[in-house]
Motif scaffolding. Structure first.
Motif, PDB file in Angstrom:
ATOM      1  N   ARG A  22      50.157  28.246  49.123  1.00  0.00           N
ATOM      2  CA  ARG A  22      50.847  29.539  49.186  1.00  0.00           C
ATOM      3  C   ARG A  22      51.992  29.515  48.179  1.00  0.00           C
ATOM      4  O   ARG A  22      52.896  28.682  48.259  1.00  0.00           O
ATOM      5  CB  ARG A  22      51.381  29.786  50.593  1.00  0.00           C
ATOM      6  N   ARG A  42      47.721  34.539  36.182  1.00  0.00           N
ATOM      7  CA  ARG A  42      46.478  34.490  36.964  1.00  0.00           C
ATOM      8  C   ARG A  42      45.366  33.823  36.167  1.00  0.00           C
ATOM      9  O   ARG A  42      44.573  33.057  36.709  1.00  0.00           O
ATOM     10  CB  ARG A  42      46.073  35.903  37.385  1.00  0.00           C
ATOM     11  N   ARG A  46      43.179  30.493  37.051  1.00  0.00           N
ATOM     12  CA  ARG A  46      41.717  30.431  37.011  1.00  0.00           C
ATOM     13  C   ARG A  46      41.236  29.271  36.130  1.00  0.00           C
ATOM     14  O   ARG A  46      40.249  28.605  36.447  1.00  0.00           O
ATOM     15  CB  ARG A  46      41.131  31.758  36.521  1.00  0.00           C
ATOM     16  N   TYR A  50      41.933  27.740  40.373  1.00  0.00           N
ATOM     17  CA  TYR A  50      42.555  28.477  41.473  1.00  0.00           C
ATOM     18  C   TYR A  50      42.233  29.964  41.333  1.00  0.00           C
ATOM     19  O   TYR A  50      42.456  30.551  40.270  1.00  0.00           O
ATOM     20  CB  TYR A  50      44.076  28.317  41.463  1.00  0.00           C
ATOM     21  N   GLU A  52      43.105  33.570  43.084  1.00  0.00           N
ATOM     22  CA  GLU A  52      43.927  34.267  44.070  1.00  0.00           C
ATOM     23  C   GLU A  52      43.046  34.993  45.080  1.00  0.00           C
ATOM     24  O   GLU A  52      42.106  35.689  44.720  1.00  0.00           O
ATOM     25  CB  GLU A  52      44.852  35.263  43.356  1.00  0.00           C
ATOM     26  N   GLY A  53      43.367  34.809  46.362  1.00  0.00           N
ATOM     27  CA  GLY A  53      42.593  35.436  47.425  1.00  0.00           C
ATOM     28  C   GLY A  53      41.467  34.571  47.934  1.00  0.00           C
ATOM     29  O   GLY A  53      40.854  34.880  48.961  1.00  0.00           O
ATOM     30  N   GLN A  54      41.174  33.479  47.230  1.00  0.00           N
ATOM     31  CA  GLN A  54      40.131  32.542  47.668  1.00  0.00           C
ATOM     32  C   GLN A  54      40.730  31.190  48.029  1.00  0.00           C
ATOM     33  O   GLN A  54      40.770  30.823  49.195  1.00  0.00           O
ATOM     34  CB  GLN A  54      39.064  32.396  46.576  1.00  0.00           C
ATOM     35  N   ASN A  55      41.219  30.474  47.044  1.00  0.00           N
ATOM     36  CA  ASN A  55      41.850  29.188  47.342  1.00  0.00           C
ATOM     37  C   ASN A  55      43.316  29.153  46.914  1.00  0.00           C
ATOM     38  O   ASN A  55      43.899  28.100  46.672  1.00  0.00           O
ATOM     39  CB  ASN A  55      41.076  28.041  46.676  1.00  0.00           C
ATOM     40  N   VAL A  57      47.019  31.693  47.621  1.00  0.00           N
ATOM     41  CA  VAL A  57      47.712  32.881  48.130  1.00  0.00           C
ATOM     42  C   VAL A  57      49.016  33.036  47.347  1.00  0.00           C
ATOM     43  O   VAL A  57      49.766  32.072  47.185  1.00  0.00           O
ATOM     44  CB  VAL A  57      48.023  32.758  49.634  1.00  0.00           C
ATOM     45  N   GLU A  59      52.462  35.375  47.275  1.00  0.00           N
ATOM     46  CA  GLU A  59      53.304  36.373  47.924  1.00  0.00           C
ATOM     47  C   GLU A  59      54.269  36.935  46.885  1.00  0.00           C
ATOM     48  O   GLU A  59      55.079  36.195  46.318  1.00  0.00           O
ATOM     49  CB  GLU A  59      54.099  35.748  49.078  1.00  0.00           C
TER      50      GLU A  59
END
Length: 316
Positions: A22, A42, A46, A50, A52-55, A57, A59
């Motif tokens: 997180r 992002r 990738r 990693y 986002e939304g899969q492995n 999070v 905030e």
């Protein structure tokens, strides 16, 4: 499925769920203003596996350019107990004062050592690491290049945000360069995009014949607009990349999206057991010069051939 197998499956699922990293992101401006930077970050995640939304999070908390909101947003993020918090600009100082335990990655820092954010680049020594560049020197270099492009410059407005206390360091460095170039500096304050028109009006009333925009986070998020205003007011100026793309005369500096794309490298090292205290802060080493010849022509300026040869990009 017997009871032992069921409990083992449930426990294993909970452990797996807890292992999803997180990340907190304390945004100094807005999601729209920093779309390029966040998009680059992002992509960097990738590249390291990693999604986002899969492995992963993330905030997000955005101050929308209101620096007075940063302390409350920082407390809110800290309360979520993220594995790492990412921020930039004045957000780094706020987080440093708010937590000494949660690792912090600064996507961009103007001068992390001089600002007291880290002890040294090689060994940061606290809970902060990331990327930095010499902001004050960069601002002075913009002034020098602008004078080279427009030799007649005598009075240059410095677009600064009074809410960012580090602007004074930039201004002092620029004054030394201004003295050597025989240029007078004028302060043009703007605390938000709503004050841009007033800042340009003040600049024109004080008969400035040039402008340099500092690399304040709020300005970076609105650099294209600042370029548009400079063009509309026929004011030769210098800023970061989108300034020239928006119609400003020239841009000189680092690529902020490139620095944000580097954020996942630091996050990944921390998630794998590294500590910010021993992860060296990286210093930006690539600086690009962009010249807008369309704007130069509209202003009746002829850019010296020596400056054209140095340009990394020319807008024609």
């Amino acid at each position: 499925m017997n009871r032992r197998t069921f409990l083992s499956a449930v426990t294993g699922g909970l452990v797996a769920a807890r292992k999803v990293p997180r990340i907190g992101l304390l945004g100094v401006t807005s999601a729209a203003g920093y779309a390029r930077q966040v998009g680059a970050m992002r992509q960097g995640f990738r590249d390291l596996g990693y999604v986002e939304g899969q492995n992963l999070v993330i905030e997000y908390r955005w101050a929308d350019g209101r620096y007075d909101r940063l302390p409350a947003l920082a407390v809110e993020l800290i309360g979520l107990q993220p594995d790492v918090i990412v921020t930039s600009g004045p957000g780094t100082r706020v987080l440093k004062e708010a937590t000494a335990t949660i690792p912090i990655v600064m996507a961009v820092g103007a001068d992390a050592v001089a600002d007291g954010v880290v002890a040294s680049l090689a060994r940061p020594g606290g809970n902060i690491t990331g990327s930095t560049f010499f902001g004050p020197e960069l601002s002075a270099k913009r002034l020098e290049i602008l004078k080279g492009a427009v030799p007649r410059l005598a009075r240059v407005a410095v677009l600064m945000n009074p809410e960012n206390r580090s602007y004074r360091v930039d201004l002092e460095m620029m004054k030394k360069t201004a003295t050597a170039l025989n240029v007078e500096l004028l302060e043009a304050p703007a605390r938000s995009p709503r004050e841009f028109d007033d800042a340009f009006a003040l600049t024109l009333r004080r008969r400035a014949d040039g402008l340099v925009a500092l690399s304040d986070s709020m300005f970076v998020a609105n650099m294209r607009r600042l370029g548009e205003l400079s063009g509309a007011n026929r004011l030769p100026g210098a800023g970061s990349d989108e300034y020239a793309e928006g119609g400003g005369l020239l841009a000189y500096g680092v690529s902020f999206p490139d620095l944000w794309r580097r954020v996942p490298y630091f996050v990944d090292r921390i998630l794998k057991g590294g500590t910010p205290a021993t992860i060296p802060v990286e210093q930006a080493s690539k600086f690009a010069l962009i010249l807008n010849l369309r704007t130069a022509k509209a202003l009746g300026l002829t850019i010296p051939p020596s400056l054209l040869q140095r340009a990394d990009q020319v807008i024609e």
